[in-house]
Motif scaffolding. Structure first.
Motif, short mmCIF file in Angstrom:
data_model
loop_
_atom_site.label_atom_id
_atom_site.label_comp_id
_atom_site.label_asym_id
_atom_site.label_seq_id
_atom_site.Cartn_x
_atom_site.Cartn_y
_atom_site.Cartn_z
N SER A 148 0.83 -1.21 0.00
CA SER A 148 0.00 0.00 0.00
C SER A 148 0.86 1.25 0.00
O SER A 148 1.98 1.28 0.51
N VAL A 167 0.23 5.40 0.84
CA VAL A 167 -0.72 6.37 1.39
C VAL A 167 -0.11 7.77 1.28
O VAL A 167 1.07 7.97 1.53
N LYS A 197 -1.23 12.12 1.85
CA LYS A 197 -2.20 13.09 2.36
C LYS A 197 -2.76 13.88 1.19
O LYS A 197 -2.03 14.34 0.32
N THR A 198 -4.10 14.02 1.17
CA THR A 198 -4.76 14.82 0.14
C THR A 198 -5.77 15.72 0.82
O THR A 198 -6.77 15.25 1.36
N GLY A 226 -7.81 14.75 4.03
CA GLY A 226 -7.86 13.29 4.18
C GLY A 226 -6.61 12.63 3.62
O GLY A 226 -5.55 13.24 3.52
N ILE A 227 -6.79 11.37 3.25
CA ILE A 227 -5.68 10.61 2.70
C ILE A 227 -6.19 9.82 1.50
O ILE A 227 -7.38 9.57 1.34
N CYS A 228 -5.25 9.43 0.65
CA CYS A 228 -5.55 8.54 -0.47
C CYS A 228 -4.68 7.30 -0.29
O CYS A 228 -3.46 7.41 -0.17
N VAL A 229 -5.31 6.15 -0.24
CA VAL A 229 -4.59 4.89 -0.07
C VAL A 229 -4.74 4.07 -1.34
O VAL A 229 -5.86 3.84 -1.80
N THR A 230 -3.63 3.66 -1.90
CA THR A 230 -3.62 2.78 -3.07
C THR A 230 -2.99 1.47 -2.64
O THR A 230 -1.88 1.46 -2.11
#
Length: 186
Positions: A44, A46, A48-49, A52-56
């Protein structure tokens, strides 16, 4: 997160997500999870956006299983190599691979026991054919060379005996048995 993926609260992933937000830096990590009784691995990333956060995440279960199999095979190979090394010592045999085109014994495939049989320590001399021939008894050198020449010219198996003089001036009888594979005498 605690409602949709409650297991992330117990396996350290939540702390990674918090760290990403607090330090405003992307983090890459791997974790294993159990879904419906099946263990799976995910890689994964992660970031910060905004607020929030974006997790791929990518399923790397097959890769992890293959890595595990490779480690197991490698462990088995180490055991087999040690057994072979011990067998060579007990049987008083040595082995090498000789690249005929380069006229050198390849260091990676010469056995330590061949050095020992010559009265040397492993890697004591560069494993060239010329250095090996220095150990052959002078009275046997012509016979040795003619047998090799005949084998090279006809690409036939090698099987002959000769004497060597060890580093400690002991005379030993050697038997060379080998076959050609492409440009190598084994």
């Amino acid at each position: 997160i605690s409602k949709v993926y409650p297991f992330l609260m117990d396996n350290g992933v939540f702390e990674i997500l918090v760290e990403c937000i607090e330090k405003n830096k992307p983090i890459e990590f791997e974790r294993d999870y159990v879904f419906n009784g099946i263990k799976m691995w995910f890689s994964s990333y992660v970031i910060k956006t905004g607020n929030g956060i974006c997790v791929t995440s990518r399923n790397v279960s097959t890769l992890k299983l293959n890595e595990q199999k490779l480690l197991e095979v490698n462990d088995q190979l180490k055991i087999q190599n040690q057994i072979l090394k011990d067998a060579k010592t007990i049987a008083k045999i040595g082995s090498y691979r000789w690249n005929v085109l380069e006229n050198e014994l390849e260091l990676s495939t010469i056995s330590e026991n061949l050095y020992v049989l010559l009265g040397c320590t492993p890697d004591e001399f560069k494993p060239t054919h010329e250095n090996f021939k220095k150990f052959i008894h002078p009275d046997d050198l012509i016979h040795y060379n003619s047998n090799l020449k005949e084998s090279f010219e006809n690409q036939t198996s090698v099987d002959f005996t000769y004497r060597i003089i060890t580093k400690n001036n002991k005379i030993k009888h050697f038997r060379t048995i080998g076959n050609f594979q492409e440009n190598d005498l084994l």
